[in-house]
Write an enzyme that holds these catalytic residues in place. Structure first.
Site, PDB file in Angstrom:
ATOM      1  N   ALA A 118       0.816  -1.216   0.000  1.00  0.00           N
ATOM      2  CA  ALA A 118       0.000   0.000   0.000  1.00  0.00           C
ATOM      3  C   ALA A 118       0.846   1.261   0.000  1.00  0.00           C
ATOM      4  O   ALA A 118       0.456   2.283   0.548  1.00  0.00           O
ATOM      5  CB  ALA A 118      -0.922  -0.022   1.223  1.00  0.00           C
ATOM      6  N   ALA A 119       2.007   1.179  -0.638  1.00  0.00           N
ATOM      7  CA  ALA A 119       2.904   2.337  -0.599  1.00  0.00           C
ATOM      8  C   ALA A 119       2.725   3.268  -1.780  1.00  0.00           C
ATOM      9  O   ALA A 119       3.237   4.382  -1.781  1.00  0.00           O
ATOM     10  CB  ALA A 119       4.354   1.857  -0.537  1.00  0.00           C
ATOM     11  N   ARG A 132      -3.343   8.809 -10.440  1.00  0.00           N
ATOM     12  CA  ARG A 132      -4.564   9.138 -11.187  1.00  0.00           C
ATOM     13  C   ARG A 132      -5.759   9.479 -10.290  1.00  0.00           C
ATOM     14  O   ARG A 132      -6.831   9.817 -10.785  1.00  0.00           O
ATOM     15  CB  ARG A 132      -4.920   7.979 -12.129  1.00  0.00           C
ATOM     16  CG  ARG A 132      -4.068   7.979 -13.390  1.00  0.00           C
ATOM     17  CD  ARG A 132      -4.382   6.778 -14.254  1.00  0.00           C
ATOM     18  NE  ARG A 132      -3.825   5.545 -13.693  1.00  0.00           N
ATOM     19  CZ  ARG A 132      -4.282   4.332 -13.970  1.00  0.00           C
ATOM     20  NH1 ARG A 132      -5.327   4.179 -14.766  1.00  0.00           N
ATOM     21  NH2 ARG A 132      -3.719   3.264 -13.440  1.00  0.00           N
ATOM     22  N   THR A 175       6.823  -3.190  -6.999  1.00  0.00           N
ATOM     23  CA  THR A 175       6.134  -4.127  -6.098  1.00  0.00           C
ATOM     24  C   THR A 175       7.098  -5.147  -5.479  1.00  0.00           C
ATOM     25  O   THR A 175       6.911  -5.578  -4.344  1.00  0.00           O
ATOM     26  CB  THR A 175       5.013  -4.873  -6.853  1.00  0.00           C
ATOM     27  OG1 THR A 175       5.557  -5.418  -8.056  1.00  0.00           O
ATOM     28  CG2 THR A 175       3.865  -3.947  -7.216  1.00  0.00           C
ATOM     29  N   ASN A 207      -2.632 -10.985 -14.366  1.00  0.00           N
ATOM     30  CA  ASN A 207      -2.250 -11.084 -12.965  1.00  0.00           C
ATOM     31  C   ASN A 207      -3.062 -10.081 -12.144  1.00  0.00           C
ATOM     32  O   ASN A 207      -3.071  -8.893 -12.456  1.00  0.00           O
ATOM     33  CB  ASN A 207      -0.751 -10.760 -12.864  1.00  0.00           C
ATOM     34  CG  ASN A 207      -0.283 -10.616 -11.434  1.00  0.00           C
ATOM     35  OD1 ASN A 207      -0.769 -11.297 -10.533  1.00  0.00           O
ATOM     36  ND2 ASN A 207       0.685  -9.717 -11.230  1.00  0.00           N
ATOM     37  N   ASN A 214     -47.957  13.810  26.981  1.00  0.00           N
ATOM     38  CA  ASN A 214     -48.185  14.501  25.722  1.00  0.00           C
ATOM     39  C   ASN A 214     -47.459  15.838  25.770  1.00  0.00           C
ATOM     40  O   ASN A 214     -47.731  16.662  26.647  1.00  0.00           O
ATOM     41  CB  ASN A 214     -49.690  14.707  25.497  1.00  0.00           C
ATOM     42  CG  ASN A 214     -49.958  15.126  24.064  1.00  0.00           C
ATOM     43  OD1 ASN A 214     -49.277  15.998  23.523  1.00  0.00           O
ATOM     44  ND2 ASN A 214     -50.936  14.506  23.431  1.00  0.00           N
TER      45      ASN A 214
END
Ligand code: UD1
Ligand code: MG
Length: 453
Positions: free
Chosen positions: A10-11, A16, A80, A165, A373
């Site tokens: 998650a680095a 975009r 990755t 992949n 009430n």
């Protein structure tokens, strides 16, 4: 079964997304993408969860803040494979590692289990895509997986391959650590590709298995706000389908948003445009009108919410009638058969059974008994500018319209307050109490006339 390690990559920046927020913190159903991934990871009961973070720096671990995670910073995003190399010192020798990319929020536990259980030192999750451009292609020879070739490195023939992949794989750590140490960056992007471990495994004579996922949304990544919006709708469509399968009546499955956990009884009806956040439970025969926003609430059997009701941190018992345009704020508890009508705001108010607050009132920090009430425009003045005080209204009280209850104050059982009362002291039981002067009429009074200038 071997021990399980999970690594979430998650680095990356997510260029975009055009956002200064790291991609994995953007929400699906109100929850950061990474949290969805972590929930899936946790369901697999791994011995370790390692998250590789980088872009956005400490905002990622700080936002997520789950203390048992091993957070590993990848200072420079060199690919990755490089990201996985950062995880190496934390991997357990006798474990198998499930590698997840950090941007596939709809990934399901079953797909992960299939990969984890696959009897091969390296198993890949793949999917067939009609338009595979941009993805790494699965290269097979006589059906056996040989390599992954990234789109940018692929030749014409390889680019026609539709099996891609997903970025999700599982490998035995004793092999994985060897392959990761042998990666280089001799490729089109000059990155260390994790995908190169496939060719390394084949070179070592190891079998590489490809597990095909037949649900493209499970492995769809978020790369842009368009993807985020698309996956949000897919997620919501799946929530709606789940509710329909449980017997809920949805006026329109496309106009429902569940941003948390919604549990339902039998014969629940939900009209259009409703949003459910946090933990919400709806018992049997609950009816929710259009455009209600309900967060962290339990709603008892037979209770009906009319249009535009907002509920936050409240519990409602059975057969209540709420709204339209009612707002129940944190700490509100309604007993059976309570009625709360339009433009009524309740906060930290406990209302006992059969009581009615039907129009234009604010009741905060209050205990309301049975069969009370409360007339239109009644206000509990709970705040003196510094402290909050409670109002107690006992059973069978009748409160006339436009009454102010200056807390702390108690209205004893069976009391009646005349309309327009400003109550500063406790009102005795079973009596009429009023604070306004008597009505009088001026006989000689005339309306003023407009003065000409
Ligand atoms: C990757 C795969 C590709 C696959 C595709 C699926 C490689 C070389 N390619 O390509 O075969 O089809 O995913 O979506 O693996 N990340 C890091 N550090 C880095 C780089 C990436 O943590 O230095 C993380 C990203 O945050 C992301 C994941 O790894 O969660 C994938 O990175 P991304 O840049 O999206 O890889 P792709 O080029 O899409
Ligand atoms: Mg990607």
């Amino acid at each position: 079964m071997p021990k399980l390690n999970i690594v979430i990559l998650a680095a990356g920046k997510g260029t975009r997304m055009h956002s200064s927020k790291p991609k994995v913190l953007h929400p699906i159903a109100g929850k950061p993408i990474l949290r969805h991934m972590l929930a899936t990871a946790r369901a697999l009961q791994p011995s370790k969860i390692i998250v590789i973070y980088g872009f956005g720096g400490e905002t990622v671990p700080e936002t997520i803040g789950e203390s048992d995670i091993v957070w590993v910073k990848q200072e420079q995003q060199l690919g990755t494979g490089h990201a996985m190399q950062q995880a190496l010192p934390h991997l357990e020798d006798d474990a198998r590692t499930l590698i997840l990319v950090g941007d596939v929020p709809l990934l399901e536990v079953s797909s992960c289990v299939a990969l984890f259980k696959e009897p091969a030192p390296l198993a890949l999750l793949t999917v067939n895509m009609p338009n595979p451009a941009g993805y790494g292609r699965i290269v097979r020879v006589q059906n056996a997986v040989q390599a992954i070739v990234e789109h940018k490195d692929a030749n014409e023939a390889q680019r026609t391959i539709k099996e891609i992949n997903t970025g999700i794989m599982a490998a035995d750590n004793r092999w994985l650590s060897q392959w990761l140490q042998r990666l280089d960056n001799n490729n089109a992007q000059q990155e260390y590709y994790l995908t190169d471990i496939v060719a390394l495994a084949v070179a070592d004579g190891q079998y590489v298995s490809a597990v095909q996922c037949n649900d493209e949304w499970q492995v769809a990544g978020v790369n842009s706000k368009q993807d985020l919006a698309t996956l949000e709708r897919v997620y919501q469509h799946r929530q709606a389908a789940r509710l329909l399968a449980q017997g809920v009546t949805l006026a329109d499955p496309a106009r429902l948003d569940v941003r948390g956990e919604l549990t339902v009884g039998r014969d629940v009806e939900i009209d259009i445009g409703c949003i459910f956040e946090g933990k919400v439970s709806l018992a049997d025969n609950v009816r929710i009108g259009p455009y209600c926003v309900i967060r962290n609430a339990s709603i008892g059997a037979g209770t009906a919410l009319a249009a535009y009701t907002h509920i936050d941190d409240a519990s409602l018992a059975e057969e209540c009638r709420i709204g339209p345009f009612a707002r129940l704020r944190p700490g509100t508890q309604l007993a059976d058969h309570a009625h709360v009508g339009n433009f009524v705001e309740l906060k930290n108010a406990q209302v006992d059974s059969g009581s009615k607050i039907n129009h234009l009132s604010y009741v905060g920090d209050a205990t309301v008994g049975k069969k009370v009430n409360i007339g239109a425009g009644t206000i509990t003045c709970n705040y003196d500018g510094v402290n909050k005080w409670r109002t107690v209204i006992e059973d069978n009280v009748f409160i006339g319209s436009d009454t102010q209850l200056i807390a702390p104050v108690t209205v004893k059982a069976g009391a009646t307050l005349a309309a327009g009362t400003t109550l500063t002291q406790d009102a005795p039981a079973d009596k009429l109490t009023m604070s306004r002067g008597r009505q009088f009429t001026l006989d000689n009074w005339q309306r003023p006339e407009k003065v000409k200038k």
